[in-house]
Design an enzyme around this catalytic site. Structure first.
Site, PDB file in Angstrom:
ATOM      1  N   HIS A  68       1.025  -1.251   0.053  1.00 31.19           N
ATOM      2  CA  HIS A  68       0.005  -0.063   0.077  1.00 31.19           C
ATOM      3  C   HIS A  68       0.956   1.265  -0.009  1.00 31.19           C
ATOM      4  O   HIS A  68       1.944   1.179   0.533  1.00 31.19           O
ATOM      5  CB  HIS A  68      -0.746  -0.067   1.313  1.00 31.19           C
ATOM      6  CG  HIS A  68      -2.144  -0.768   1.223  1.00 31.19           C
ATOM      7  ND1 HIS A  68      -2.509  -1.559   2.310  1.00 31.19           N
ATOM      8  CD2 HIS A  68      -3.035  -0.727   0.353  1.00 31.19           C
ATOM      9  CE1 HIS A  68      -3.548  -2.312   2.130  1.00 31.19           C
ATOM     10  NE2 HIS A  68      -3.987  -1.774   0.627  1.00 31.19           N
ATOM     11  N   CYS A  80      -2.827   1.009   9.591  1.00 31.61           N
ATOM     12  CA  CYS A  80      -3.946   0.209   9.063  1.00 31.61           C
ATOM     13  C   CYS A  80      -4.929  -0.113  10.242  1.00 31.61           C
ATOM     14  O   CYS A  80      -6.140  -0.302   9.997  1.00 31.61           O
ATOM     15  CB  CYS A  80      -3.572  -1.206   8.798  1.00 31.61           C
ATOM     16  SG  CYS A  80      -1.964  -1.322   7.863  1.00 31.61           S
TER      17      CYS A  80
HETATM   18  C1  CIR Z   1      -4.730  -7.439   3.776  1.00 31.97           C
HETATM   19  O1  CIR Z   1      -3.993  -8.288   3.073  1.00 31.97           O
HETATM   20  O2  CIR Z   1      -5.535  -7.003   3.495  1.00 31.97           O
HETATM   21  C2  CIR Z   1      -4.374  -7.689   5.425  1.00 31.97           C
HETATM   22  N1  CIR Z   1      -3.837  -8.713   5.826  1.00 31.97           N
HETATM   23  C3  CIR Z   1      -3.515  -6.483   5.767  1.00 31.97           C
HETATM   24  C4  CIR Z   1      -3.889  -4.861   5.427  1.00 31.97           C
HETATM   25  C5  CIR Z   1      -3.114  -3.708   5.859  1.00 31.97           C
HETATM   26  N2  CIR Z   1      -3.840  -2.486   5.383  1.00 31.97           N
HETATM   27  C6  CIR Z   1      -3.131  -1.425   5.269  1.00 31.97           C
HETATM   28  O3  CIR Z   1      -2.080  -1.523   5.143  1.00 31.97           O
HETATM   29  N3  CIR Z   1      -3.739  -0.437   5.344  1.00 31.97           N
END
Ligand code: CIR
Length: 253
Positions: free
Chosen positions: A161, A248
């Site tokens: 991201h 996140c």
């Molecule tokens: C995913 O793959 O969507 C989750 N395991 C991790 C999301 C992390 N979110 C972020 O970096 N905003």
């Protein structure tokens, strides 16, 4: 200044969530302890924390940041790019309606994860990633520009991201790792440069008088403290195992 933060307790199903890391299986008890400490750190920053209950149907739903982009006067509900996560927005919508009357939506075929959106004062940077496509990014850009914000779309080369590799600390200062160190879209900012070994610590959050950073990155902490930022460290190992960073885990507004 942020007044409110939304977080969501991780459920037992967290261990079945998405990951690309090879750091092993998360320990659920440790995960809960780390999540509690994250909430305590936020409270130290003098925000009101709304804690949502765990949702076993959505293993990754503790990563609430991906479901929305929030500004002081309107909210944008995203359209998360991972199919297993997309319906997380249905649980977040009624919560955001408690705070906002003005809500906009990213619509299919556009996809967008909030983790790909970084606000630097009145300028939003929107990453194109495996989760956010050009249509979703363009929809958000138009919404933001119609409300007087600037917006720049940034195709990502390496990071999962956008905010995995860049954060804003205020006072024109960003924290940058890897592809963002010399990135043409970020030349106008002062930088704390994070080495490749410390790249996980590039995902940190400034919340009012503090910067919350992951524990175990003394070089990054020192660079912040040297510039007179007060830091709070939190253990993030169990979230890192599932590609999650500090930002996140919350929606801040
Ligand atoms: C995913 O793959 O969507 C989750 N395991 C991790 C999301 C992390 N979110 C972020 O970096 N905003």
């Amino acid at each position: 200044m942020f007044k409110n933060v939304i977080v969501k307790k991780p459920g037992k199903s967290y261990v079945n969530g998405l990951t690309t890391s090879d750091l092993g299986e998360p320990n659920y008890d440790k995960l809960l302890v780390q999540h509690e400490a994250y909430i305590e750190a936020l409270k130290q920053c003098k925000v009101t924390v709304k804690e949502l209950p765990a949702s076993e149907d959505f293993p990754d739903s503790t990563f609430v940041e991906d479901t929305a982009v929030l500004t002081p006067d309107f909210a944008v509900i995203t359209n998360p790019g991972a199919p297993s996560r997309n319906a997380e927005i249905q649980e977040m919508e009624p919560v955001l309606k408690e705070f906002y009357t003005d809500i906009r939506y990213i619509k299919a075929p556009g996809t967008l994860d909030g983790g790909d959106v970084l606000q630097i004062d009145d300028h939003f940077y929107i990453g194109i990633s495996a989760r956010t496509n050009e249509t979703g990014a363009t929809q958000l850009k138009k919404i933001l520009e119609s409300r007087g914000y600037k917006a720049t779309i940034v195709p990502l080369k390496e990071f999962f991201h956008l905010k995995t590799g860049v954060a804003y600390l205020g006072n024109n200062l960003i924290v940058a790792a890897r592809e963002f160190i010399d990135h043409p879209d970020f030349t106008q900012y002062d930088k704390i440069i994070v080495s490749d070994e410390n790249e996980y610590s590039a995902n940190c959050i400034r919340v009012n008088d503090y910067v919350i950073i992951p524990k175990g990155y003394p070089e990054t902490k020192k660079q912040m403290n040297d510039r007179e930022y007060q830091t709070i460290e939190v253990e993030m190992t169990e979230f890192q195992k599932h590609d999650g960073g500090l930002s996140c885990l919350s929606l801040r507004f």
